[in-house]
Design a protein around this motif. Structure first.
Motif, short mmCIF file in Angstrom:
data_model
loop_
_atom_site.label_atom_id
_atom_site.label_comp_id
_atom_site.label_asym_id
_atom_site.label_seq_id
_atom_site.Cartn_x
_atom_site.Cartn_y
_atom_site.Cartn_z
N ARG A 182 0.84 -1.13 0.02
CA ARG A 182 0.10 0.05 0.00
C ARG A 182 0.88 1.13 -0.06
O ARG A 182 0.52 2.14 -0.67
CB ARG A 182 -0.95 0.04 1.10
N PHE A 183 1.97 1.03 0.73
CA PHE A 183 2.75 2.28 0.57
C PHE A 183 3.58 2.56 -0.60
O PHE A 183 3.58 3.77 -1.08
CB PHE A 183 3.96 2.13 1.76
N GLN A 184 4.09 1.50 -1.18
CA GLN A 184 4.49 1.42 -2.54
C GLN A 184 3.75 2.18 -3.72
O GLN A 184 4.10 2.77 -4.43
CB GLN A 184 5.03 0.29 -2.91
N ILE A 185 2.52 1.51 -3.46
CA ILE A 185 1.11 2.02 -4.47
C ILE A 185 0.98 3.44 -4.32
O ILE A 185 1.05 4.26 -5.48
CB ILE A 185 -0.17 1.12 -4.45
N ASP A 186 1.08 4.18 -3.23
CA ASP A 186 0.76 5.59 -2.97
C ASP A 186 1.81 6.22 -3.45
O ASP A 186 1.87 7.28 -4.04
CB ASP A 186 0.65 5.88 -1.47
N GLU A 187 3.14 5.74 -3.17
CA GLU A 187 4.39 6.36 -3.83
C GLU A 187 4.35 6.51 -4.98
O GLU A 187 4.72 7.58 -5.90
CB GLU A 187 5.36 5.95 -2.98
N LEU A 188 3.96 5.42 -5.82
CA LEU A 188 4.25 5.13 -7.26
C LEU A 188 2.96 6.04 -8.05
O LEU A 188 3.29 6.62 -8.95
CB LEU A 188 4.17 3.87 -7.70
N ALA A 189 1.87 5.93 -7.20
CA ALA A 189 0.60 6.68 -7.92
C ALA A 189 0.86 8.10 -7.85
O ALA A 189 0.34 8.86 -8.82
CB ALA A 189 -0.46 6.12 -7.07
N SER A 190 1.34 8.40 -6.70
CA SER A 190 1.39 9.95 -6.32
C SER A 190 2.31 10.62 -7.53
O SER A 190 2.43 11.71 -7.63
CB SER A 190 2.08 10.28 -5.14
N LEU A 191 3.25 9.83 -8.10
CA LEU A 191 4.17 9.97 -9.20
C LEU A 191 3.68 10.58 -10.36
O LEU A 191 3.82 11.51 -11.11
CB LEU A 191 5.19 9.33 -9.58
N GLY A 192 2.33 10.00 -10.62
CA GLY A 192 1.41 10.24 -11.74
C GLY A 192 2.33 10.20 -13.24
O GLY A 192 1.82 10.81 -14.00
N LEU A 193 2.85 9.16 -13.30
CA LEU A 193 3.96 8.86 -14.24
C LEU A 193 3.19 8.15 -15.49
O LEU A 193 2.74 7.03 -15.19
CB LEU A 193 5.33 8.49 -13.97
N GLN A 225 -0.28 -3.18 -7.63
CA GLN A 225 -1.52 -3.40 -7.44
C GLN A 225 -2.28 -4.65 -7.41
O GLN A 225 -3.13 -5.27 -6.69
CB GLN A 225 -2.18 -2.14 -8.35
N THR A 226 -1.58 -5.48 -8.48
CA THR A 226 -2.15 -6.91 -8.63
C THR A 226 -1.76 -7.56 -7.39
O THR A 226 -2.86 -8.32 -6.93
CB THR A 226 -1.48 -7.41 -10.02
N GLU A 227 -0.70 -7.43 -6.96
CA GLU A 227 -0.30 -8.44 -6.01
C GLU A 227 -1.06 -8.05 -4.61
O GLU A 227 -1.41 -8.64 -3.75
CB GLU A 227 1.09 -8.21 -5.49
N LEU A 228 -1.37 -6.72 -4.33
CA LEU A 228 -2.39 -6.38 -3.38
C LEU A 228 -3.39 -6.82 -3.19
O LEU A 228 -4.07 -7.38 -2.33
CB LEU A 228 -2.19 -4.73 -3.18
N GLU A 229 -4.15 -6.82 -4.67
CA GLU A 229 -5.47 -7.19 -4.82
C GLU A 229 -5.59 -8.86 -4.51
O GLU A 229 -6.52 -9.33 -3.57
CB GLU A 229 -5.94 -7.26 -6.34
#
Length: 559
Positions: free
Chosen positions: A191-202, A329-333
């Protein structure tokens, strides 16, 4: 069944070769002649512990070879196939005892271990007496025989399969539970990694655009300087390229009026003049929009630095950051579904255990009914076999919940009291080899249609009995020989006379050496051997007549 056996240099045997037949075969001879050597040799071939003292004196090694027809031994055929030791036709087992080395074993010509010999032997031969190969002494074999007697072998296998299914699900559930804490920590990290990567908006398109913008901003001065210089050359210097093209176009226009061959050249110059003017206009427009903005350059470089720092952190290329986000995201799901899967797995495990219990309880009822019938039948046989007052019982003891297994819900044990007043005790603890052999005979006769081992060997079955009891023993052995191969070592003519065929074992001395000789008997020789067993070394007409009567009775009463 056993088809032949060859023994070389074992004990007092120099060379012994014997072809074996179906039905009941009696091995007879005087005491000490070596009747049990063949049984010992067969035991060695099937994995009994070897001792170099068994090698014939003066010899360096002993050898036993046994051949088996596997037509009635489906279990042995399956086992051989699983061990990659199968061959077409019969199975050949070879055991070699070496005085100065370890014994060696071979199955169908391939090296085999002692454990493999014993496993195969359990499927081919049961030796009843004071020997190691009697399967009836093993708890699992007793349980399996009871199930077969009850006609519930298929249900027993279904119970075993249901338990294996339950255990497989239970082990999965245990593993999933054990991983729950680790899974929780992994979920938090994802969840932390997803927030970090998603906030990049890349996006992949942005990465390409940023690279291009960075190159443009880093070369802004050169772009402006060169664009101004080219604009001067094209249209603002004296004379400019545009002025020179217009002059050339005017001159060529006059010449083309004189010579039409210059018309194409004139057109090309006109076009070049137009393109030069358009290029100058494009450069002016480019320069109007070209601003040197240090803040914009810093923003782009900061963005690129942010992307590369994150790529290094996740150990991927910058272009792979969107894929890394998708993977997280896939692994978290999947992990967030684990608790749901845990519930489904628990339900499946519980359902499998209920299925096992239902089948096992049904099998328990069948076992109890069959145990009562078999106990009565074998107890009655014991009275006929010289054990008056003896009793046979099958104990079915429920197991604690944590000990139930593939064998069901109870422990099955064969118990026996050989004499009136003696307590029941496990079959394996019966002291007398003769009593054990006769009890085993009663069990084998009662379950003749259920047994899967094709060859039965009875040693010492007639110890301590005689007269009518011996005749009954012989009849039971003959009856058993109708469906199984039976080999019986006996001293009693009443037993030997019931055999379908008879083999005589005798000891002889040649050149100061003692040898054991074994020979199948023809009808006339068999009469003589039965007469010897009746009357000792002196055979009279009366003993021969009695022997003929006994052999005739055997044929007339049992066929």
């Amino acid at each position: 069944m056993l088809t032949h056996i060859v023994v070389r240099d074992l004990a007092i045997v120099s060379t012994l070769e014997l072809d074996c037949s179906s039905g009941m075969t009696a091995l007879t001879g005087e005491t000490g002649a070596g009747k049990s050597i063949m049984i010992d040799a067969l035991g060695l071939a099937l994995g009994d512990k070897a001792d170099v003292s068994m090698i014939r004196a003066g010899c360096e090694r002993a050898e036993i070879v046994a051949g088996f027809d596997l037509g009635a031994a489906a279990g042995a055929r399956t086992w051989l196939a699983e061990q990659a030791l199968d061959e077409e036709g019969e199975c050949i087992v070879r055991r070699l005892l070496v005085r100065d080395g370890r014994s060696r074993a071979f199955i169908n010509g391939r090296p085999a271990t002692g454990a493999q010999l014993r496993d195969l032997g359990d499927l081919l031969v049961d030796i009843h007496g004071q020997h190691a190969h009697q399967s009836l002494l093993r708890a699992n074999a007793q349980r399996d025989l009871l199930d077969a007697y009850a006609g519930q072998a298929a249900l027993a296998e279904s119970v075993s399969a249901a338990y294996r299914d339950y255990r497989a699900l239970d082990q999965q559930l245990v593993a999933l539970k054990a991983a729950r804490q680790e899974r929780g920590e992994r979920v938090d990290l994802l969840r932390f990694q997803i927030d970090e990567l998603a906030s990049l908006g890349l996006s992949a398109a942005e990465i390409e655009g940023l690279d291009q913008e960075q190159r443009r901003l880093s070369h802004l001065g050169r772009l402006q300087e060169t664009a101004v210089r080219l604009l001067q050359v094209l249209s603002e210097s004296e004379p400019s390229i545009a002025d020179q093209l217009r002059a050339a176009s005017s001159e060529i226009e006059e010449l083309a009026a004189i010579d039409t061959a210059l018309t194409e050249t004139r057109d090309l110059l006109d076009t070049a003049t137009i393109h030069a003017a358009e290029a100058a206009s494009s450069l002016r427009h480019y320069l109007d929009g070209l601003e040197i903005d240090p803040a914009a350059r810093d923003a782009v470089e900061a963005r690129i630095t942010q992307i590369h720092d994150l790529a290094r952190k996740y150990r991927v290329r910058p272009t792979e950051l969107p894929d890394a986000l998708a993977a997280c995201q896939t692994e978290l799901e999947a992990l967030e579904q684990a608790d749901l899967r845990l519930g489904h797995l628990r339900d499946a495990r519980n359902a499998a255990f209920r299925d096992f219990l239902a089948k096992a309880r049904l099998l328990s009822g069948e076992r109890a009914a069959a145990a009562e019938r078999l106990s009565l039948t074998v107890s009655e046989a014991m009275q006929q076999l010289g054990m008056a007052g003896g009793r046979f019982a099958i104990e079915i003891e429920p197991l604690p919940a944590d000990r139930v297994g593939a064998g069901g819900l109870e422990r099955v044990a064969f118990l026996v009291s050989a004499n009136l007043g003696q307590p029941l005790q496990p079959l394996a603890k019966v002291a007398s080899g003769g009593e054990l052999s006769r009890i085993s005979l009663g069990i084998q006769v009662a379950t003749a249609e259920c047994g899967s081992v094709p060859t039965l060997v009875f040693d010492e079955v007639d110890v301590g009995i005689g007269g009518g009891v011996a005749e009954i023993v012989g009849r039971l052995l003959r009856r058993l020989g109708a469906s199984r191969q039976v080999l019986c070592v006996t001293h009693l003519p009443q037993v030997a006379a019931q055999a379908h065929q008879q083999i005589r074992v005798r000891k002889e001395t040649r050149d100061g050496q003692t040898y054991t000789r074994i020979e199948p008997l023809d009808p006339d020789s068999r009469v003589n051997e039965i007469a010897r067993m009746l009357g000792g070394t002196k055979i009279t007409a009366r003993t021969r007549e009695h022997a003929c009567e006994m052999l005739g009775w055997a044929v007339n009463t049992t066929g």
